[in-house]
Design a protein around this motif. Sequence first.
Motif, short mmCIF file in Angstrom:
data_model
loop_
_atom_site.label_atom_id
_atom_site.label_comp_id
_atom_site.label_asym_id
_atom_site.label_seq_id
_atom_site.Cartn_x
_atom_site.Cartn_y
_atom_site.Cartn_z
N LYS A 98 0.84 -1.21 0.00
CA LYS A 98 0.00 0.00 0.00
C LYS A 98 0.86 1.25 0.00
N ARG A 103 -3.20 -1.18 -5.13
CA ARG A 103 -4.57 -1.38 -4.67
C ARG A 103 -4.63 -2.70 -3.91
N LEU A 138 -8.27 5.93 -1.63
CA LEU A 138 -8.87 4.61 -1.84
C LEU A 138 -10.01 4.70 -2.85
N ASP A 139 -10.12 3.68 -3.72
CA ASP A 139 -11.31 3.64 -4.56
C ASP A 139 -12.47 3.14 -3.71
N GLU A 142 -12.30 -0.33 -2.21
CA GLU A 142 -11.34 -0.42 -1.11
C GLU A 142 -11.93 0.15 0.18
#
Length: 509
Positions: A98, A103, A138-139, A142
Amino acid sequence: MALRRVAIDTYRENVAYLHRDCAVYRAEGFQALSKVEVRANGRRILATVNVVDDEALVGCHELGLSEDAFLQLNVSDGHTASVSQAEPPESIDALHRKISGERLNRDDYRNIIRDIAELRYSKIELTAFVVATQRDELDREEVYFLTEAMVASGRKLDWHDPLVVDKHCIGGIPGNRTSMLVVPIVAAHGLLCPKTSSRAITSPAGTADTMEVLANVELPFEQLADIVRDHRACLAWGGTANLSPADDVLISVERPLAIDSAGQMVASILSKKIAAGSTHLVLDIPIGPTAKVRSMPEAQRLRRLFEYVAGRIHLSLDVVITDGRQPIGNGIGPVLEARDVMRVLENDPRAPNDLRQKSLRLAGRLIECNPDVRGGDGFGIARDILDSGRALSKMNAILAAQGQKLFDHNNPQLGSLTFDVLATDAGVVTAIDNLQIARIARLAGAPKVIGAGVDLFRKLGDVVSMGDVMYRVHAGFQSDQIFARQASGKSTGYTLGRADEVPHVFVEF
């Protein structure tokens, strides 16, 4: 080794103290800030090593432990303990990935959050995780993985009721004690609302700090459960319930760094609500020039992220965008905010109308979670409950159950050292800086000194003359008074101008 209690508050970090000349320290090759495993009384904790050179603190045959670490072992001074090198966290590889900007998947987050909840990460490693997830935002999937992992890290409550409601604000607005009004209103309507709240970290008061002026908030969970069963609600500190414990650890490094990214905020709030057994949540997102969220497009982006994750974890969510241009209510600080709350509940003419109206609207939205209530009827129902005194009766029942304290809102015990901040010009109040007003209240001693804080006499749009009192600062100690006076001297937090310069409000009520 013999355990020694070292009276140092290390704030959510277990610290072990070893003397530099200790045979174990030399033999094991320990280093400062390395992780060790301490076993005693059938219990095990992980701690960060600090090296001591003064035998008055820790002797060569002793193992010192910070306050929190010592209490976790539940032993007395001198009890025998063993210490050894701690194994590196299993998730350290995922952390490194990370940090490199990768990801992560569901299992990665579960492993990281498990190690964080078990205190396997040092403050340095925690900081690296927080910064990495903030830098490479974060998407949304996530964020869902992170939320799910945080729920799994602790206890999950089940109230055996199909409708469990809660209300939460993302924070940043001083005096915003709507929860203490919403809870008795919706409970008086019959909804189940077990409210577990936090204490202040960087604000002048959290809901738990203000509620503690009126009643005990640190209660065993079994007692809280009985209160909820009897009264359909509680207003208590959430630390005894072990809900999403990894979140509390992460907050200990997020707040000093002033990091509050959207993904971390969503995971923090929603994990606590799911862990607390909530099925329906009304979320307050204030927007304003000095709020956490400063524009409507930003608020809408945050709303969509909350709604996506809430949908994945099966939480019914109603997001409300509210006025965050200025503090809510008049008082900022535990006693002052408790005064405002009780005045609203008692329908006192001195009650701040903005606090009353916002609380009624939020309570109304929660009441509309009831399938028997038509959309749009909630506000009127909430108003009738407040005006009739039913909300006050419910609040008094909750206070009695939690251990009511003596409090007279007509004569609250405020900090006796005061000074007034005056208008240096004539005009209209066109801006109030939430951050500066909160800072002055904290410098005055709030929330540790419960009677300290800021009492506002002017709000946005008010016309003032030179020399008018804008607000009064209360402190309990001379040093606090001096610090608050210096801060208000540099910036009062108020801006005066013309009436057409007052910023417009964008709300969705």
